[in-house]
Design an enzyme around this catalytic site. Structure first.
Site, short mmCIF file in Angstrom:
data_model
loop_
_atom_site.label_atom_id
_atom_site.label_comp_id
_atom_site.label_asym_id
_atom_site.label_seq_id
_atom_site.Cartn_x
_atom_site.Cartn_y
_atom_site.Cartn_z
CG HIS A 112 -5.17 3.16 1.72
ND1 HIS A 112 -5.00 2.14 1.12
CD2 HIS A 112 -6.54 3.83 1.20
CE1 HIS A 112 -6.13 1.90 0.41
NE2 HIS A 112 -7.50 2.62 0.81
CD GLU A 161 1.37 -4.01 20.54
OE1 GLU A 161 1.85 -4.35 21.96
OE2 GLU A 161 1.85 -2.63 19.85
CE1 TYR A 174 -4.14 -8.68 -14.01
CE2 TYR A 174 -3.44 -8.95 -11.74
CZ TYR A 174 -3.84 -7.93 -13.53
OH TYR A 174 -3.27 -7.21 -13.30
CG ASP A 216 -2.46 1.00 1.49
OD1 ASP A 216 -2.43 1.39 1.11
OD2 ASP A 216 -3.58 0.03 0.97
CB SER A 264 -9.45 0.05 0.50
OG SER A 264 -9.15 0.87 -0.45
CG ASP A 314 11.19 5.64 6.42
OD1 ASP A 314 10.96 4.14 6.29
OD2 ASP A 314 11.60 5.97 7.10
N PRO A 346 1.93 3.72 18.13
CG PRO A 346 0.99 4.88 20.17
CD PRO A 346 1.41 5.19 18.05
CB VAL A 349 -6.96 -13.92 -7.00
CG1 VAL A 349 -7.35 -12.62 -6.80
CG2 VAL A 349 -4.63 -13.47 -7.30
#
Length: 477
Positions: free
Chosen positions: A254, A265, A366, A201, A419, A247, A209, A371
């Site tokens: 998103h 977590e 596809y 993404d 999404s 990075d 955090p 998939v």
């Protein structure tokens, strides 16, 4: 006199053609002599259309083409043929034999001509442009002062009561139990740090955090990622395919939102709970701050995952919350190769409110055995109005409207879209693998499809006829 003028004009035209060819040959010699010139004025062949910019700046623009050469054509031969046509191999996609991205010396204005020249080579299987891929987010929502009481059996995350996708109490106009039965699944497993989910993404805010403890880190025993064309890439917390930003830190939001759905977590007294309380999230960045990326960068990021899987990293799922109408054989090839390496590819069905059987959306359309295409549901167990559907090409649905998850910094936001439904399914797949780590990719995919909750609203809309059910998928009931 007219004959003399004609001969004179003909001679002049021939002189220009010869001069252009000579200058072009000089340029090719220069490219051979200097392996990576950053900016070079190039001559345009006589039959090529005018370029919008004569300067060639590799790092300032995306490569123009994705080209797959026939099996057995060595890389040096590929480079030589590319140079002859005024191109340069920008990167080799090692996991798919013969697939390379190629920079053009002529600029965008000559793209069609440039592609045609490669198609004429007998050594080439296919040529396609490096298309732009955009995110298609739905509007955000505020979460202020909307809290309801958390279920007694749930985790102690203060915003958990707002996560209707995990357990739906009927609040805010919802339908009770119109959820993925997360509480039932968690009675058996809350996930495992032995399972790696790659979020492909805009990157991930790995300092958030509520995510930091579940972010994948390259083991000390594993050397930094090395690629013949890219060189050494410091992939300590994942990988970015963007040349100017290696990075994978998210600067769009998103990807961070999707990552939180998979694995924020849980039961840590902070924020929300992911479908997995424990998991390793591998950040992959190919989409920039503006919300768009390229096919080539998506391919390169998937190639990275395949290489790391071969290096021993237990990446079992790629979560892909994006897509377009453009079909790419290169993207299809690398996703197929990921499946051969045991990696499930979970893809958003798209947010156009259309039948994907008639109007294909990629990569979710596809037809590959690894998939899974995901539609989006509302909190009342109806197919979201924005969601694509397809009785043949969309496989199952998951909650995708008004989904609360992590955001940049230490934030939390609600967003809607396929999404958001996609990482729900990716998260359930990871839960299954936490209890059955040896499932093949085919078995894992079939498990997700066989354990859905069948719904009238999805009959004839998705091939399984149902919404994902985490408890049934992990064998909790």
């Amino acid at each position: 006199m007219n004959r003399q003028n004609f001969v004179g004009h003909l001679a002049l035209a021939l002189m220009f053609v010869v001069a252009a060819a000579f200058v072009g040959q000089i340029q090719r010699w220069e490219w051979r002599r200097a392996a990576a010139p950053r900016t070079a004025e190039v001559a345009r062949p006589a039959e090529a259309p005018a370029s919008r910019g004569a300067a060639f700046a590799r790092e300032a623009s995306e490569p123009e083409l994705l080209v797959r050469f026939s099996p057995g054509v060595p890389l040096e031969k590929i480079k030589e043929l590319s140079l002859m046509l005024g191109g340069r191999v920008e990167d080799e996609i090692e996991s798919v034999g013969g697939l390379v991205s190629i920079d053009s010396a002529y600029g965008d204005g000559a793209s069609d001509w440039f592609a045609r020249k490669f198609r004429e080579l007998p050594e080439v299987e296919y040529v396609e442009p490096n298309e732009t891929i955009w995110l298609n987010p739905r509007p955000a929502g505020s979460i202020a002062e909307r809290f309801v009481s958390a279920p007694a059996a749930g985790p102690n995350d203060p915003l958990f009561a707002e996560q209707w996708a995990l357990t739906n109490s009927g609040a805010r106009g919802g339908r009770e139990k119109a959820d993925i039965s997360a509480l039932g699944a968690w009675a058996k497993t809350q996930g495992s740090r032995e399972v790696v989910v790659a979020v492909l993404d805009s990157g991930v805010d790995y300092t958030h955090p509520d995510l930091a403890g579940n972010i994948w880190q390259r083991p000390a025993s594993l050397a930094p990622y090395f690629d013949d064309e890219l060189g050494e890439v410091d992939d300590f917390r994942g990988f970015s395919a963007l040349e100017d930003l290696r990075d994978p830190m998210d600067d769009n939001g998103h990807g961070t939102h999707c990552a939180g759905i998979v694995g924020a977590e849980g039961d840590n007294g902070l924020g929300i709970a992911g479908v997995n309380w424990e998991v390793e999230i591998m950040p992959l960045k190919f989409i920039g701050k503006g919300g768009f990326g390229s096919t080539k960068d998506a391919v390169e990021a998937i190639n990275y995952v395949i290489q790391r899987k071969r290096d021993g990293v237990n990446v079992r799922v790629i979560s892909a919350s994006w897509g377009s109408r453009q079909k790419s054989r290169a993207l299809e090839d690398v996703i197929r190769k990921a499946g051969e390496e045991g990696i499930l590819f979970v893809a958003a069905a798209g947010n156009n409110g259309e039948d994907a059987d008639r109007f294909p959306h990629y990569p979710s359309n596809y037809d590959l055995p690894n998939v899974v295409s995901v539609a989006a549901m509302t909190r009342v167990d109806e197919l979201a109005a924005f969601s694509n559907y397809g009785a043949k090409t969309v496989h199952l649905a998951a909650p995708g409207a008004e989904i609360l998850s992590t955001w940049l910094g230490d934030g939390f936001e609600e967003h809607s879209g396929t999404s958001m439904a996609t990482p729900v399914v990716s998260g359930v797949a990871a839960l299954v693998l936490s209890v059955e780590p040896n499932l093949s990719v085919r078995e894992l995919r079939q498990r997700l499809l066989d354990t859905v909750d069948k719904l009238d609203a999805l009959r004839g809309k998705v091939s399984s006829g149902g919404r994902v059910n985490a408890a049934r998928a992990v064998g909790a009931r």
